[in-house]
Design a protein around this motif. Structure first.
Motif, PDB file in Angstrom:
ATOM      1  N   ILE A  85      11.357 -31.519 -50.670  1.00  0.00           N
ATOM      2  CA  ILE A  85      11.426 -32.642 -49.730  1.00  0.00           C
ATOM      3  C   ILE A  85      10.051 -32.889 -49.129  1.00  0.00           C
ATOM      4  O   ILE A  85       9.631 -34.040 -48.952  1.00  0.00           O
ATOM      5  N   PHE A  86       9.305 -31.819 -48.843  1.00  0.00           N
ATOM      6  CA  PHE A  86       7.924 -31.968 -48.363  1.00  0.00           C
ATOM      7  C   PHE A  86       7.089 -32.698 -49.423  1.00  0.00           C
ATOM      8  O   PHE A  86       6.369 -33.652 -49.110  1.00  0.00           O
ATOM      9  N   ALA A  87       7.200 -32.270 -50.672  1.00  0.00           N
ATOM     10  CA  ALA A  87       6.449 -32.901 -51.761  1.00  0.00           C
ATOM     11  C   ALA A  87       6.825 -34.373 -51.900  1.00  0.00           C
ATOM     12  O   ALA A  87       5.959 -35.230 -52.095  1.00  0.00           O
ATOM     13  N   LEU A  88       8.106 -34.685 -51.781  1.00  0.00           N
ATOM     14  CA  LEU A  88       8.540 -36.072 -51.857  1.00  0.00           C
ATOM     15  C   LEU A  88       7.933 -36.882 -50.719  1.00  0.00           C
ATOM     16  O   LEU A  88       7.483 -38.012 -50.917  1.00  0.00           O
TER      17      LEU A  88
ATOM     18  N   TRP B 142      14.286 -32.767 -43.452  1.00  0.00           N
ATOM     19  CA  TRP B 142      15.629 -33.065 -43.945  1.00  0.00           C
ATOM     20  C   TRP B 142      16.094 -31.815 -44.667  1.00  0.00           C
ATOM     21  O   TRP B 142      15.336 -31.179 -45.386  1.00  0.00           O
ATOM     22  N   GLN B 143      17.355 -31.446 -44.490  1.00  0.00           N
ATOM     23  CA  GLN B 143      17.849 -30.203 -45.065  1.00  0.00           C
ATOM     24  C   GLN B 143      18.375 -30.369 -46.491  1.00  0.00           C
ATOM     25  O   GLN B 143      18.531 -29.383 -47.205  1.00  0.00           O
ATOM     26  N   SER B 144      18.606 -31.606 -46.901  1.00  0.00           N
ATOM     27  CA  SER B 144      19.070 -31.849 -48.268  1.00  0.00           C
ATOM     28  C   SER B 144      18.636 -33.240 -48.712  1.00  0.00           C
ATOM     29  O   SER B 144      18.363 -34.115 -47.882  1.00  0.00           O
ATOM     30  N   ALA B 145      18.599 -33.429 -50.012  1.00  0.00           N
ATOM     31  CA  ALA B 145      18.241 -34.735 -50.561  1.00  0.00           C
ATOM     32  C   ALA B 145      19.300 -35.774 -50.206  1.00  0.00           C
ATOM     33  O   ALA B 145      18.976 -36.943 -49.999  1.00  0.00           O
ATOM     34  N   SER B 146      20.554 -35.362 -50.112  1.00  0.00           N
ATOM     35  CA  SER B 146      21.597 -36.349 -49.780  1.00  0.00           C
ATOM     36  C   SER B 146      21.432 -36.836 -48.335  1.00  0.00           C
ATOM     37  O   SER B 146      21.640 -38.024 -48.073  1.00  0.00           O
TER      38      SER B 146
ATOM     39  N   ARG C  99       7.499 -38.734 -41.943  1.00  0.00           N
ATOM     40  CA  ARG C  99       7.006 -37.700 -41.015  1.00  0.00           C
ATOM     41  C   ARG C  99       7.936 -36.491 -41.007  1.00  0.00           C
ATOM     42  O   ARG C  99       7.490 -35.351 -40.981  1.00  0.00           O
ATOM     43  N   ARG C 100       9.234 -36.762 -41.019  1.00  0.00           N
ATOM     44  CA  ARG C 100      10.188 -35.641 -41.028  1.00  0.00           C
ATOM     45  C   ARG C 100      10.122 -34.883 -42.347  1.00  0.00           C
ATOM     46  O   ARG C 100      10.260 -33.665 -42.368  1.00  0.00           O
ATOM     47  N   CYS C 101       9.907 -35.578 -43.452  1.00  0.00           N
ATOM     48  CA  CYS C 101       9.732 -34.905 -44.745  1.00  0.00           C
ATOM     49  C   CYS C 101       8.526 -33.965 -44.698  1.00  0.00           C
ATOM     50  O   CYS C 101       8.527 -32.900 -45.308  1.00  0.00           O
ATOM     51  N   LEU C 102       7.477 -34.380 -43.988  1.00  0.00           N
ATOM     52  CA  LEU C 102       6.217 -33.630 -43.943  1.00  0.00           C
ATOM     53  C   LEU C 102       6.139 -32.639 -42.781  1.00  0.00           C
ATOM     54  O   LEU C 102       5.056 -32.111 -42.494  1.00  0.00           O
TER      55      LEU C 102
ATOM     56  N   ILE D  92       4.462 -37.715 -51.615  1.00  0.00           N
ATOM     57  CA  ILE D  92       4.427 -38.765 -52.641  1.00  0.00           C
ATOM     58  C   ILE D  92       4.672 -40.134 -52.015  1.00  0.00           C
ATOM     59  O   ILE D  92       3.951 -41.097 -52.278  1.00  0.00           O
ATOM     60  N   VAL D  93       5.693 -40.240 -51.164  1.00  0.00           N
ATOM     61  CA  VAL D  93       6.008 -41.523 -50.527  1.00  0.00           C
ATOM     62  C   VAL D  93       4.850 -41.957 -49.630  1.00  0.00           C
ATOM     63  O   VAL D  93       4.486 -43.136 -49.596  1.00  0.00           O
ATOM     64  N   TYR D  94       4.243 -41.007 -48.919  1.00  0.00           N
ATOM     65  CA  TYR D  94       3.088 -41.317 -48.074  1.00  0.00           C
ATOM     66  C   TYR D  94       1.973 -41.927 -48.928  1.00  0.00           C
ATOM     67  O   TYR D  94       1.396 -42.954 -48.579  1.00  0.00           O
TER      68      TYR D  94
END
Length: 191
Positions: A67-70, A131-135, A120-123, A73-75
């Motif tokens: 999720i951090f990596a995602l 976020w605790q899960s992709a869903s 920001r929450r992803c990072l 990527i989005v950033y």
């Protein structure tokens, strides 16, 4: 991540984490050669700008590192630059561990605030703050308005429409469709 006429394709699924064997007989091939080729314990393996802090520190990792990596990527997709940069690998590690990236709205003032908060929450440095899960992440992403809730001004400008198009065609399908598959695979991390 490649964009094709049929959609988004993930071409690199990262690297496996080192997990010691109980004996060299578990590994095929000549044991002396195999032992020399194994990744050493404590070695950093991965694409540094997208590695989560816990990964850089050699701690136990789980799907929240993805999720951090995602988020990274989005950033980069939203701003055209990496979330964390430095002149050396040591500086990059320090940036990931200690600094916050500049706000996306500095580069894209019409970026929806809610998307910036999601990234920001992803990072977040602490995995418990991500976020605790992709869903969970996908559900939150679906609630982001595409061309409203902007940080500055009209949502009808070419820049806002372009950003909404990027969000709708690139980010959303990757997280919702690809994200479920990538993050839904059970992890077998070394503990």
């Amino acid at each position: 991540i490649m964009l094709t006429h049929t959609g988004v394709k993930v071409l690199d699924f990262g690297l496996a984490r080192f997990q010691p064997c109980t004996s060299l007989s578990e590994v095929n091939g000549d044991s002396a050669i195999t032992a020399a080729l194994l990744t050493g314990e404590g070695t950093l393996v991965g694409t540094m700008p997208f590695m989560a802090p816990e990964q850089l520190e050699g701690r136990s990792i789980d799907a929240r590192a993805d999720i951090f990596a995602l988020g990274a990527i989005v950033y980069e997709m939203a701003t055209g630059r990496r979330a964390f940069t430095a002149d050396s690998q040591a500086g990059l590690i320090a940036a990931i561990l200690e600094r916050e990236p500049s706000p996306i709205s500095d580069d894209e003032p019409r970026m929806p605030r809610s998307l910036e908060q999601l990234v920001r929450r992803c990072l977040a440095k602490n995995p418990d703050d991500r976020w605790q899960s992709a869903s969970d992440l996908a559900q939150q992403l679906r609630s982001i308005p595409l061309a409203t809730d902007t940080a500055a001004g009209s949502a009808t400008s070419p820049s806002a429409r372009r950003q909404a198009l990027i969000t709708a065609t690139v980010v959303t399908p990757y997280i919702v469709a690809g994200g479920r598959w990538v993050f839904g695979v059970p992890y077998r991390w070394a503990r």
